[in-house]
Design a protein around this motif. Structure first.
Motif, PDB file in Angstrom:
ATOM      1  N   CYS A  97      49.930  31.115  30.890  1.00  9.96           N
ATOM      2  CA  CYS A  97      49.830  32.073  29.807  1.00  9.96           C
ATOM      3  C   CYS A  97      50.778  33.227  30.123  1.00  9.96           C
ATOM      4  N   VAL A 111      43.766  35.447  26.793  1.00 10.19           N
ATOM      5  CA  VAL A 111      43.471  34.771  28.070  1.00 10.19           C
ATOM      6  C   VAL A 111      41.991  34.387  28.124  1.00 10.19           C
ATOM      7  N   LEU A 112      41.132  35.322  27.703  1.00 13.45           N
ATOM      8  CA  LEU A 112      39.692  35.024  27.717  1.00 13.45           C
ATOM      9  C   LEU A 112      39.387  33.837  26.811  1.00 13.45           C
ATOM     10  N   LYS A 115      40.594  30.585  28.481  1.00 15.43           N
ATOM     11  CA  LYS A 115      39.758  30.147  29.601  1.00 15.43           C
ATOM     12  C   LYS A 115      38.694  29.160  29.140  1.00 15.43           C
ATOM     13  N   ARG A 116      38.270  29.336  27.888  1.00 13.39           N
ATOM     14  CA  ARG A 116      37.205  28.466  27.382  1.00 13.39           C
ATOM     15  C   ARG A 116      37.691  27.044  27.112  1.00 13.39           C
ATOM     16  N   MET A 121      44.795  27.534  34.762  1.00 12.34           N
ATOM     17  CA  MET A 121      45.732  28.427  34.095  1.00 12.34           C
ATOM     18  C   MET A 121      46.268  29.471  35.071  1.00 12.34           C
ATOM     19  N   LEU A 147      39.537  38.454  35.528  1.00 10.73           N
ATOM     20  CA  LEU A 147      39.813  37.392  34.560  1.00 10.73           C
ATOM     21  C   LEU A 147      39.406  36.022  35.099  1.00 10.73           C
ATOM     22  N   VAL A 149      41.477  34.132  36.834  1.00  7.23           N
ATOM     23  CA  VAL A 149      42.656  33.260  36.873  1.00  7.23           C
ATOM     24  C   VAL A 149      43.708  33.926  37.773  1.00  7.23           C
TER      25      VAL A 149
END
Lengths: 629, 112
Positions: A97, A111-112, A115-116, A121, A147, A149
Motif C-alpha cells: 500500500c 490501510v485499515l 487489512k480486512r 501487506m 496499524l 503492518v
C-alpha cells in the motif's frame, strides 16, 4: 496454489496522487508491459523486478482509489484483483500500500480497510523526503505497531529511495509467510457508520504517530491563489491551453512535413523499383500511403501528451477540472472533458486518447462521442477549397472578412453540435443514471519528473502505433482496394481517370439517388469514399475525378472548376455535410479501440451520418428556395 | 467555447443565515470560512446520487465529524465549485454536495 518457480506477485495499491506510479516506475524502470485488462479499457501495468536478495517478483500497478468500494471501472479492477476475484488474473500474494507521507490521513483509513482483506501487506510512505523537509515527524515504529503492518519510507524519485521497501519485500518472501487462502478475509463493503469509525481510528493513529507543524504547503498555497483565482485562474487556463494548441499546430509542423516527405520518397522509391501494376499500386497507395497517413499524426499526439503528462504530473490537471467544471457541466460534460475536446480541434485521435483522464466511464464515453464534432485540422483544406470557390472575399459589417466569417461559423457549428449532442445524450440515454458528483483531491504541486514524463510519452507512442495503427491501417487498405479495383480495361479512354472504373465509383453512382436530395452529384459521392481515409484526401480525390493534373499544387484550378460545375446550394450543402459527417476511418478506429465496443463506434457513425444528412438537406433546400440552386 | 451555465440556485445566502444550532452548511459558506465539522448528513433527493452514497463518498474524502475545514477557493459561476482544506488535504467539490456537511464556525485559520 503457489508455484515456487513463479515470481511472487505483488500488487501496488494506494490513493490517487500518492506517487504510486512513480514508485512503480522506480521499482521496474522501463521493463513495464502496458496492456488492457480483458474486456475493459483499463490499463494493466505489470513488470518483473529482481529484489536485492535475488528474488524475481512480479509487480502490478493497480488504479488509485480511496476505497475498495469500487465505483469507476478502474476501481472495480483494483477491488477485484485485491480480493482475488478477477477472472484470468492470479491473486496477488501480498500488497504494497503506497501512501503520500505528506498526506496520510485518508491513506491510513484505506490501510485499515485493506487489512480486512487478510493479505500480507507493507505500507510504503512515499515522498518521505518532502515530508521530512516540511517538518512532518513520523514515528515509523509507532505507526507500524498501531496499524499492525510493516511500514517503510520510500522516495520514488531518488536513487536508492526504494531500498528499504525492496529489503522488506525480501524479508517477507524469505520469511515464508504462508499465503492466506483467498476468501479468508473479512472485507465487506463498509457502511457510512463503519467508514466514520475507521476514519476516527485513522485520525487517532495519526495523532499518536505523526507530529506535523499543521501548515499547508506554502508553495501550493501561493500558486493556487493565482491559478485558482475565479477570474485570473480562467484567464491563465485559457493561456495555457492556447499555448498547447499553438504547440500542437506549429511545433508539429516540421516533423509532420518530414514524415510526409519521407513517405513521398518511399512511394517514389516503390514506383522506381517495382514494375507498374497491382503490386506497385498496393505498395504505394495502400501500404505506404496508408502507413504515412497514420504516422503523420504521431508528432501532434506526442506534443499533446507531453503537455497533458506535464500538467498531470505537476498537479495542475485537477485544477483545470476545478475551473472548468461549472462551464462544462452546463452541457452535461465533466470538468475533465475540457482538455480532450480542445485537443480535438487539432485532431480527434489525440483528443479521444486524452479522454483517459476522465474517471467515470459514462462521462468519458460522452466526451468520446462528441469529440469528432470539434472542427479538426483535416477539415480545413476542404473548407478552404469550397469557401474560396464560392464565398466572395468581401468585407461585410464594417471590417469582417466574409470568408473568415463563414469559416468561423463552421467552427461554431461544430462546437454547438458537440455541446448539444452531449446535452441530449445526458437527457435521453443516461437520464436515469445519476451524474457523478464532482469531487476530487487537489494535490500539492510537485515538480514534474523527466523520467516519469518520458516513460509516459513512450508508452503513449507505443500504444498509438501498435494498437490504433493496426485498425487504422487495415481500414486504409480497404479504402485503397475500393478506389483501385477493378482497374481500367485495356484501351480505356485515356482522359477518363482510373478511379471511375473502381468499386468506389460504382458505390458513388449507386448512392447518388440517396444523396441527390442534399444536392451532391456523383463526383462528390466518389470523392467522399477516399475522403473516409482522411478528410483532406477528398480534395485530392475531387481533383482526380474532375481529371485535373497537379491538383496538389494548383488548388485554384480545382476551385474554378467546381465553381463552374456546382451550384452555390450544393457547395453550402457539402460544407454543412463536412461539419458533421463521420468522414474519418482513423477516428472510427480509435473510438472502437478506446470504447472497446463496435456498438459505440457504430452509434457514433450513425448519429453523425444522420446529423450530416439532415444538416446538408436543410442547407441545400433552404438555399434552393432562396434561389441559390 | 464556453457555454456559460446559469445557476439555478445562485441566490445562496451569505454564511450563517441558515444556521442550525450554531452550525452552517459548508455549501453555503464563503471563501475564507473556517470551522469544524459537526455533522455529515445527506438528505435524499438533495444530490444527484442516493444520500447514503453521497455520505460515504464525503467520508472517504475525509469529511468526518471533528475535522477542521477551511474554504480556500471557489469558481467564478455561482461561486461553484469550492476547494476545501480538510485537515491536511485539499478537496474540490460542488456546493450542492457540500450542503450535506454541517460545520461549526469559528476557528482561527492555521498559521502560515
Amino acid at each position: 496454489m503457489t508455484d515456487a518457480a513463479l515470481p511472487a506477485r505483488i500488487a501496488l495499491v494506494g490513493n490517487p496522487n500518492c506517487g504510486k506510479t512513480a514508485l512503480f516506475n522506480a521499482l521496474t524502470g522501463s521493463r513495464q508491459k502496458v496492456a488492457n485488462y480483458p474486456g475493459v479499457t483499463v490499463e494493466r501495468k505489470a513488470a518483473t523486478a529482481i529484489t536485492p536478495g535475488g528474488i524475481a517478483v512480479q509487480l502490478l500497478d493497480l488504479p488509485g482509489t480511496y476505497s475498495l468500494r469500487a465505483r469507476s471501472p478502474d476501481e472495480v479492477i483494483t477491488r477485484d484483483i485485491v480480493l482475488g476475484r478477477f477472472a484470468g488474473e492470479l491473486p496477488p500474494q501480498f500488497l504494497v500500500c503506497v501512501a503520500d507521507a505528506t498526506n496520510l490521513r485518508l491513506a491510513l483509513r484505506f490501510v485499515l480497510e485493506l487489512k480486512r482483506v487478510g493479505q500480507p501487506m507493507i505500507l510504503a510512505l512515499n515522498m518521505f523526503d518532502i515530508a521530512r523537509h516540511r517538518g512532518i515527524d513520523i514515528d515509523l515504529d509507532q505507526l507500524s505497531a498501531d496499524l499492525g503492518v510493516p511500514v517503510v519510507p520510500s522516495v520514488a524519485v531518488r536513487r536508492g529511495g526504494t531500498n528499504d521497501l525492496l529489503a522488506r519485500i525480501d524479508a517477507l518472501i524469505a520469511g515464508q509467510v504462508p499465503p492466506v487462502p483467498i476468501g479468508s478475509g473479512t472485507w465487506t463493503e463498509p457502511s457510512a457508520a463503519e467508514l466514520r469509525v475507521a476514519q476516527r481510528e485513522a485520525d487517532r493513529i495519526l495523532a499518536a504517530a505523526v507530529r506535523a507543524p499543521g501548515r499547508r504547503d506554502p508553495t501550493t498555497w501561493r500558486i493556487d491563489r493565482v491559478l485558482l483565482h475565479p477570474v485570473l485562474g480562467l484567464v491563465l487556463l485559457l493561456a495555457i491551453l492556447f499555448l498547447m494548441f499553438q504547440a500542437v499546430f506549429s511545433w508539429a509542423q516540421l516533423p509532420m512535413d518530414l514524415i510526409k516527405s519521407g513517405f513521398s520518397a518511399l512511394a517514389a522509391l516503390a514506383d522506381a523499383t517495382l514494375p507498374a501494376g497491382w503490386v506497385a499500386s498496393f505498395v504505394r497507395d495502400g501500404v505506404i500511403a496508408g502507413l504515412g497517413s497514420v504516422i503523420v499524426f504521431l508528432p501532434q499526439i506526442l506534443i499533446l501528451f507531453l503537455f497533458i503528462l506535464l500538467l498531470e504530473d505537476c498537479g495542475y490537471m485537477a485544477r483545470a477540472a476545478f475551473l472548468m467544471d461549472r462551464i462544462m457541466g452546463g452541457a452535461g460534460l465533466h470538468g475533465r472533458a475540457f482538455i480532450p475536446l480542445l485537443s480535438s480541434f487539432a485532431c480527434a485521435i489525440p483528443g479521444i486518447m486524452a479522454t483517459r483522464v476522465i474517471d467515470s466511464r459514462r462521462d468519458r464515453l460522452a466526451t468520446i462521442l462528441v469529440a469528432p464534432l470539434m472542427t479538426c485540422s483535416a477539415r480545413i483544406p476542404v473548407y478552404t477549397l469550397i469557401i474560396s470557390a464560392f464565398v466572395p472575399a468581401r468585407t461585410v459589417w464594417g471590417g469582417f472578412n466574409l470568408q473568415g466569417l463563414v469559416m468561423f461559423g463552421l467552427y461554431t457549428a461544430g462546437i454547438a453540435a458537440a455541446l448539444g449532442v452531449s446535452w441530449l445524450l445526458r437527457r435521453l440515454l443516461w437520464r436515469r443514471e445519476p451524474t457523478d458528483p464532482f469531487m476530487l483531491e487537489l494535490p500539492d504541486y510537485k515538480r514534474p519528473r523527466v523520467p516519469n514524463v518520458a516513460l509516459g510519452l513512450w508508452q503513449r507512442a507505443k500504444i498509438f502505433l501498435r494498437r490504433a495503427g493496426t485498425i487504422i491501417f487495415s481500414m486504409m487498405v480497404v479504402i485503397w482496394f475500393l478506389c483501385s479495383v477493378p482497374r481500367p480495361p485495356e484501351g480505356a479512354a485515356a482522359d477518363k481517370p482510373a478511379i471511375e472504373y473502381s468499386f468506389a465509383a460504382r458505390i458513388g453512382h449507386a448512392v447518388e439517388p440517396l444523396l441527390r436530395p442534399v444536392g451532391f452529384n456523383w463526383q462528390i459521392d466518389v470523392a467522399l469514399i477516399p475522403g473516409m481515409a482522411a478528410r483532406e484526401v477528398a480534395v485530392a480525390s475531387l481533383g482526380t475525378v474532375y481529371s485535373i493534373q497537379g491538383t496538389g499544387t494548383d488548388s485554384d484550378q480545382l476551385g474554378r472548376t467546381i465553381a463552374a460545375q456546382w451550384s452555390l446550394a450544393t457547395a453550402l450543402s457539402l460544407l454543412a455535410w463536412y461539419v458533421f459527417a463521420p468522414q474519418c476511418a482513423s477516428t472510427l478506429g480509435i473510438v472502437k479501440r478506446e470504447t472497446n465496443s463496435w456498438g459505440w463506434m457504430l452509434f457514433l457513425f450513425g448519429y453523425m451520418l444522420i446529423l450530416a444528412y439532415g444538416a446538408a438537406f436543410v442547407t441545400y433546400n433552404t438555399a434552393v428556395a432562396l434561389g441559390a440552386g | 467555447m464556453a457555454a456559460v451555465c446559469v445557476s439555478g440556485s445562485s441566490r445562496e445566502p451569505i454564511a450563517g443565515v441558515s444556521a442550525i444550532g450554531g452550525a452552517v452548511a459548508l455549501g453555503e459558506a464563503p471563501v475564507g470560512f473556517t470551522g469544524r465539522i459537526s455533522a455529515v448528513r445527506a438528505h435524499e433527493g438533495a444530490g444527484n446520487i442516493p444520500a447514503a452514497e453521497l455520505e460515504r463518498r464525503l467520508i472517504e474524502l475525509g469529511f468526518v465529524e471533528g475535522a477542521r475545514v477551511e474554504i480556500l477557493h471557489q469558481g467564478l459561476f455561482g461561486r461553484d465549485p469550492i476547494a476545501v482544506r480538510v485537515n491536511d488535504a485539499t478537496i474540490a467539490l460542488r456546493r450542492r454536495d457540500a450542503a450535506a456537511i454541517l460545520v461549526a464556525p469559528g476557528l482561527p485559520p492555521p498559521a502560515e
